[in-house]
Design an enzyme around this catalytic site. Sequence first.
Site, PDB file in Angstrom:
ATOM      1  N   SER A 141       0.730  -1.255  -0.002  1.00 13.27           N
ATOM      2  CA  SER A 141      -0.040  -0.078   0.248  1.00 13.27           C
ATOM      3  C   SER A 141       0.805   1.245   0.002  1.00 13.27           C
ATOM      4  CB  SER A 141      -0.581  -0.055   1.351  1.00 13.27           C
ATOM      5  OG  SER A 141      -1.501  -1.295   1.425  1.00 13.27           O
TER       6      SER A 141
HETATM    7  N1  SAH Z   1      -0.234  -4.773   3.994  1.00 13.10           N
HETATM    8  C1  SAH Z   1       0.446  -5.071   2.981  1.00 13.10           C
HETATM    9  C2  SAH Z   1      -0.435  -4.890   1.892  1.00 13.10           C
HETATM   10  C3  SAH Z   1      -0.603  -6.268   1.027  1.00 13.10           C
HETATM   11  S1  SAH Z   1      -1.964  -6.210  -0.175  1.00 13.10           S
HETATM   12  C4  SAH Z   1       1.912  -4.672   2.796  1.00 13.10           C
HETATM   13  O1  SAH Z   1       2.274  -3.647   3.535  1.00 13.10           O
HETATM   14  O2  SAH Z   1       2.467  -4.957   1.932  1.00 13.10           O
HETATM   15  C5  SAH Z   1      -3.056  -7.048   0.555  1.00 13.10           C
HETATM   16  C6  SAH Z   1      -2.877  -8.632   0.876  1.00 13.10           C
HETATM   17  O3  SAH Z   1      -4.039  -9.070   1.266  1.00 13.10           O
HETATM   18  C7  SAH Z   1      -2.427  -9.411  -0.292  1.00 13.10           C
HETATM   19  O4  SAH Z   1      -1.129  -9.937  -0.193  1.00 13.10           O
HETATM   20  C8  SAH Z   1      -3.407 -10.450  -0.406  1.00 13.10           C
HETATM   21  O5  SAH Z   1      -2.828 -11.555  -0.559  1.00 13.10           O
HETATM   22  C9  SAH Z   1      -4.068 -10.376   1.189  1.00 13.10           C
HETATM   23  N2  SAH Z   1      -5.253 -11.052   1.213  1.00 13.10           N
HETATM   24  C10 SAH Z   1      -6.591 -10.883   0.492  1.00 13.10           C
HETATM   25  N3  SAH Z   1      -7.510 -11.620   0.972  1.00 13.10           N
HETATM   26  C11 SAH Z   1      -6.842 -12.085   2.137  1.00 13.10           C
HETATM   27  C12 SAH Z   1      -7.382 -13.219   3.282  1.00 13.10           C
HETATM   28  N4  SAH Z   1      -8.653 -13.639   3.107  1.00 13.10           N
HETATM   29  N5  SAH Z   1      -6.803 -13.424   4.354  1.00 13.10           N
HETATM   30  C13 SAH Z   1      -5.285 -13.044   4.400  1.00 13.10           C
HETATM   31  N6  SAH Z   1      -4.949 -12.240   3.349  1.00 13.10           N
HETATM   32  C14 SAH Z   1      -5.645 -11.991   2.367  1.00 13.10           C
END
Ligand code: SAH
Length: 260
Positions: free
Chosen positions: A104
Site C-alpha cells: 500500500s
Molecule cells: N499490508 C500489505 C498490503 C498487502 S496487499 C503490505 O504492507 O504489503 C493485501 C494482501 O491481502 C495481499 O497480500 C493478499 O494476498 C492479502 N489477502 C487477500 N485476502 C486475504 C485473506 N482472506 N486473508 C489473508 N490475506 C488476504
Amino acid sequence: MSQRRPGFPARLPSAVPQPSIARPALKLAGMQGSGVAAAPVGVGLDSVAVRARMVRRLSESGITNPPVLSAMGMIERHRFVDSALVNQAYEDTSLPIGLGQTISKPSIVARMAELLLGAPAVKTQGLGRVLEIGTGCGYQAAVLGRIAKEVYTIERLRALHEKARENLRPLRISNVHLILGDGMLGYPKGAPYAAIISAAGGENLPQQWCDQLAVGGRLVAPMAGPGGKQILLVVDKTTAGLKQTILEAVNFVPLKSGVA
Ligand code: SAH
C-alpha cells in the site's frame, strides 16, 4: 566480486533470481548534494533523509499523530520492495510485491494507522492487540508493530507470508506475529482485538471480524460501498453495538477466501 553494503543485510533467496551484485544506491530526486558524499555508506544516510521528507509530506497532507509519523520515519520501506523498485520506495505510490498484490502507498498506511489510534478507547488506553488482514510484504505490519502492543498479521498466500517473514527477520521486531491463513475468518486465537485492519477490500464485512473486535475497539477496512466503489469503512464496537462510518474512496486489492 559482490560486496554487501552495511545498510542492506543479507536476504534469503527469493522466488525471483537476483543477481549477485550490491543493491543500487537509493538515488532520489532532490537528494543530490546532501553533503554525505564522503561517507562510506551513503545508502543508509540517504534513506533516513528521504524518509524524513516522506514524513514531512505525510504531515503536510494531514497526518498529525506523532507515533504514526515516527513509525513511518523509522520503518525502512525500501527493504520491503523488490530491488528494482527501491528508487520508488519513498514515493507515495503502491508498488507490486508479486502474485498480483501490492504494498500500500505510505499515505494510506499512515491514514489507517492514524484511524486506529483515533478510537476513543485507544486514546485513553493505548493500542493493544491488533489484527491485520493481508500481510503482503510485511511493511504495514512493521509500522503497526511500532504503534501497537502486539500485531497478529494474517496472509492467505504462502509465498507472500514467507516473503514477509524474510523481510521482517532483520528488523527483529518481536511483537509482530505472522500467520498463514484465511483472514476472512479473522484469527480467534488472538481475540479480542483492540483494532482490526484490512489491507484487502471485500464485498461485505465478515461477521468474524466484528465478533473478534473488543468492545471499545475499532475496525478499519476497505469495503465495497454504494455504487460498487470501494470505500474506507470504520467500525467502532461499543456496548450499544456497531457504529459504521464511511470515509473516502480507496483502491485496494480484493479480499479473497482460502489459502493458496
Ligand atoms: N499490508 C500489505 C498490503 C498487502 S496487499 C503490505 O504492507 O504489503 C493485501 C494482501 O491481502 C495481499 O497480500 C493478499 O494476498 C492479502 N489477502 C487477500 N485476502 C486475504 C485473506 N482472506 N486473508 C489473508 N490475506 C488476504
